[in-house]
Design an enzyme around this catalytic site. Structure first.
Site, mmCIF file in Angstrom:
data_model
loop_
_atom_site.group_PDB
_atom_site.id
_atom_site.type_symbol
_atom_site.label_atom_id
_atom_site.label_comp_id
_atom_site.label_asym_id
_atom_site.label_seq_id
_atom_site.Cartn_x
_atom_site.Cartn_y
_atom_site.Cartn_z
ATOM 1 N N SER A 53 0.893 -1.079 0.016
ATOM 2 C CA SER A 53 0.020 -0.053 0.246
ATOM 3 C C SER A 53 0.977 1.425 -0.069
ATOM 4 O O SER A 53 0.631 1.974 -0.641
ATOM 5 C CB SER A 53 -0.813 0.081 1.181
ATOM 6 O OG SER A 53 -0.376 0.141 2.521
ATOM 7 N N ASP A 54 1.827 1.129 0.849
ATOM 8 C CA ASP A 54 2.813 2.640 1.027
ATOM 9 C C ASP A 54 3.595 2.658 -0.366
ATOM 10 O O ASP A 54 3.606 3.830 -0.826
ATOM 11 C CB ASP A 54 3.705 2.391 2.090
ATOM 12 C CG ASP A 54 4.549 1.214 2.315
ATOM 13 O OD1 ASP A 54 4.368 0.259 1.564
ATOM 14 O OD2 ASP A 54 4.994 1.171 3.407
ATOM 15 N N CYS A 55 4.073 1.683 -0.718
ATOM 16 C CA CYS A 55 4.744 1.944 -2.159
ATOM 17 C C CYS A 55 4.159 2.382 -3.338
ATOM 18 O O CYS A 55 4.195 3.300 -4.053
ATOM 19 C CB CYS A 55 5.484 0.570 -2.438
ATOM 20 S SG CYS A 55 6.808 0.147 -1.273
#
Length: 708
Positions: free
Chosen positions: A462-464
């Site tokens: 999700s963060d990438c």
């Protein structure tokens, strides 16, 4: 192995002959070019930098302003960008990855080249604790049984004699800690595979778990992805009680690893005998109760499962899941721990004829991708936590440039264009759910996502995805770069992120929350915390939602959904603030890192020091822990103790804190100026900064490096 030096101070190989081989999506491996392979191309600056060799970089004019400091830093860092657009680098730190790769290779007959072995040995020599000779869970941790026994075994398998000064000192430390019987469960399991510890001394890992109804709250499909993918092949190997055949080295190790004779040990009483220095997550009553029933089941399993076919059915199911994971990740698998266990499992299933085995596609692909995790540095060859952090590093570097006048400098355009091209090539364009293969229904949506490293592995993060989305949108919409990632693909990324939001408003790492939090009560891995179930994270939530909000500035697609997601995320972020004003960081160290992300998120929705009490409290926390020299420094032990532990000022931590105060629009400029002055003062004449203490963390206890 030839006679080895007593220290690893100097390279054991000719460093001028190492070359970094990089493919078009950024997978990289180190290759030693021996003299019989012909002439050598000159080493690149990238290779020299990571090997610690002298660079031909000019000394730059001394910076007198923050912008000049940034210009000098970027002029150096541009030299380290690969032609393909990313920045290669290591992702080391944990001290259990290398021995798992060595043990796994030894078991299945996978070749580790002589030069690789020598530099692995040297790395272990250099990373041994100077005082007691042991190794810890990671490079900055104290000596533990897990770290010491595994790395001792690795040295012996790599060819180091037991009486070498390094191994002799390490063995004494191991015995001082109580010997291999005091190892936590992961250590005991790997020793069992090597036939230097019996399965009677393990807690059960019944393969039948994988054919239980998925509706059960403890079904493995509900575990956190890394836990799930490690215990998948563990269950298979436990179910078949796999162990290699005895040989003289194995027999010798049995006499070296214990404080009493191997034949006299009651191993059945040792499963829960763990040294205090290794024990972070003690077993709960629930886990011990389940283990009791598991042992009762295992006592009758040989006859019961033969009659019912239950074990055979479970093993077939697990093997199909292992094969699907191999295929879906191009044989990299999610990380080297599960990769090597998958390889051993497939060796057991497919390697009855060794000559056929080493000619097989399974062996070839696993052996080749094994090197994706091996990274050579000035201190030797380590094994990294993944095949790199390419996407993560690139996304933050480019955002840093876009936030300064450097983005408008024509001399930097090629750097930005190549980075955009790399992101274009590394966005996943197909859904793994659409592929044939058992177990794909357990995977999160991949179409439109970016991963932590390269597209090859194929896992959604999700963060990438959020950070990469920001970079692509800003480069193409704000800075006028060619639209290589068309809107339809950006929409796919938006769909991925919106689909990952949890009911609490936050986002997890790889997946939505699938299992209940009480899964942590049955955590079998004593050295880690918070590793059984996916959970929402402040950092992942910030990266994902700020990515969506950046998209929303330029496009109308799912605009209402994005605004709604941001509102729910705001409630989550505010709910995670601690009484002292800080936020806990789960992937970086620790309260400094978490507070940076939280204040970044709150600023993205218009909450600043002036308008928000939560932001004011966050700023006051940061200012309260600023060191006397103007910087910030936080120990990795903050993550495990859940208490802020100050250390000497670090450039990275200081930068995080200053950025957080800038996001918050903190009105007093003095703390920011003092922090910036410290960062400027540590810049080297060529524009670089030296590596200081470790920056990253996972599962509360294991620190990991982000040197880029």
């Amino acid at each position: 192995m030839s006679v080895l030096p007593n220290t690893g101070d100097e390279p054991f190989t000719d460093y001028s002959r190492w070359r970094l081989v990089v493919d078009d999506v950024g997978n990289h491996t180190w290759d030693y070019v021996s003299e019989d392979r012909g002439s050598l191309a000159p080493q690149s600056e990238i290779e020299k930098y990571w090997l610690g060799l002298a660079l031909n970089t000019p000394s730059l004019e001394n910076a007198t302003t923050p912008l000049q400091t940034a210009q000098n830093g970027f002029s150096f860092f541009k030299r380290l960008q690969h032609a393909g657009g990313h920045w290669p680098g290591e992702y080391g730190g944990p001290m259990f990855m290398l021995p798992f790769l060595v043990i796994g290779s030894f078991i299945v007959g996978a070749e580790i080249k002589r030069e690789e072995k020598l530099e692995m040995i040297r790395y272990l020599f250099n990373r041994a604790n100077e005082e007691d000779g042991g190794w810890g869970l990671h490079i900055e941790g104290p000596s533990t049984v897990l770290g010491t026994v595994l790395n001792y075994v690795a040295l012996r398998l790599l060819g180091v004699e037991k009486d070498h000064p390094i191994t002799a000192k390490a063995r004494q430390k191991l015995h001082d800690l109580g010997g291999a019987c005091k190892s936590p469960s992961w250590g005991k399991f790997w020793l069992a595979l090597l036939n230097v510890y019996p399965y009677s001394g393990l807690n059960p890992i019944p393969p039948e778990l994988w054919i239980f109804p998925q509706s059960l709250p403890i079904h493995p499909s509900k575990w956190w992805i890394h836990c799930r993918m490690v215990y998948l092949p563990m269950s298979y190997l436990y179910g078949v009680r796999y162990a290699i055949d005895e040989n003289p080295l194995i027999i010798s190790l049995r006499s070296e690893l214990y404080t009493e004779s191997y034949s006299s040990i009651d191993f059945s009483s040792k499963a829960n005998d763990i040294a205090l220095v290794d024990l972070y997550s003690p077993h709960t009553i629930l886990y011990d109760t389940l283990t009791l029933f598991g042992n009762m089941y295992e006592s009758v399993a040989p006859s019961f499962t033969t009659l019912s076919g239950l074990r055979s059915k479970a093993l077939d199911k697990i093997l199909s899941l292992i094969k699907a994971e191999d295929v879906n990740t191009s044989y990299q698998d999610i990380a080297p721990v599960s990769k090597m266990l998958n390889l051993i499992s497939r060796y057991h299933a497919e390697g009855a004829n060794f000559e056929d085995w080493i000619q097989s596609e399974t062996y070839e692909k696993h052996s080749r991708t094994m090197r994706d995790f091996m990274w050579l540095g000035p201190d030797g060859m380590r094994v990294c936590g993944t095949n790199g952090s390419q996407c993560w590093d690139l996304a933050f570097l480019i955002q840093a440039i876009l936030s300064t006048p450097l983005a408008a400098d024509p001399s930097n355009r090629d750097t930005l264009e190549r980075a955009l091209g790399w992101l274009d090539r590394n966005q996943t364009r197909e859904s793994v759910r659409g592929k044939e293969g058992v177990g794909n229904e357990w995977r999160e949506e991949t179409k439109g996502a970016w991963g932590f490293s390269t597209i090859t592995q194929g896992y959604t993060l999700s963060d990438c995805t959020g950070e990469a989305l920001k970079v692509v949108v800003r480069l193409q919409r704000e800075f006028g770069f060619k639209e290589v990632v068309e809107e339809a693909r950006l929409r796919d990324a938006v769909d991925v992120l919106l689909g990952m939001q949890n009911t609490d408003g936050g986002l997890g790492s790889y997946e939505k929350i699938r299992g209940p939090s009480f899964l942590e009560w049955i955590n079998p891995a004593e050295v880690f915390g918070n590793n059984m179930a996916e959970r929402s994270f402040v950092e992942c939530t910030t990266s994902a939602i700020t990515g969506l909000l950046e998209f929303n500035k330029h496009f109308t697609y799912r605009s209402e959904d994005i605004i709604s997601a941001a509102k729910r995320a705001t409630k989550y972020i505010l709910s995670q603030q601690l009484p002292n004003g800080a936020w806990y960081g789960s992937w970086g160290i620790c309260y400094t890192y978490g507070t940076l992300f939280a204040l970044h998120f709150l600023s993205s929705i218009g909450l600043t020091y002036e308008t928000s009490e939560a932001v004011r409290n966050g700023c006051e926390f940061l200012c309260s822990v600023q060191n006397d020299d103007g910087g910030w420094g936080e120990s990795w032990t903050s993550c495990s103790t859940e208490t802020y532990v100050p250390i000497r000022s670090q450039v990275v931590h200081t930068s995080w804190a200053v950025l957080a105060l800038i996001y918050a629009e903190y009105p007093n400029p003095l703390p920011l100026k003092r922090g910036v002055r410290l960062v400027m003062s540590r810049q080297q004449p060529n524009g670089s900064w030296e590596q200081e203490d470790i920056e990253g963390i996972f599962n509360k206890t294991c620190a990991i490096s982000y040197p880029n």
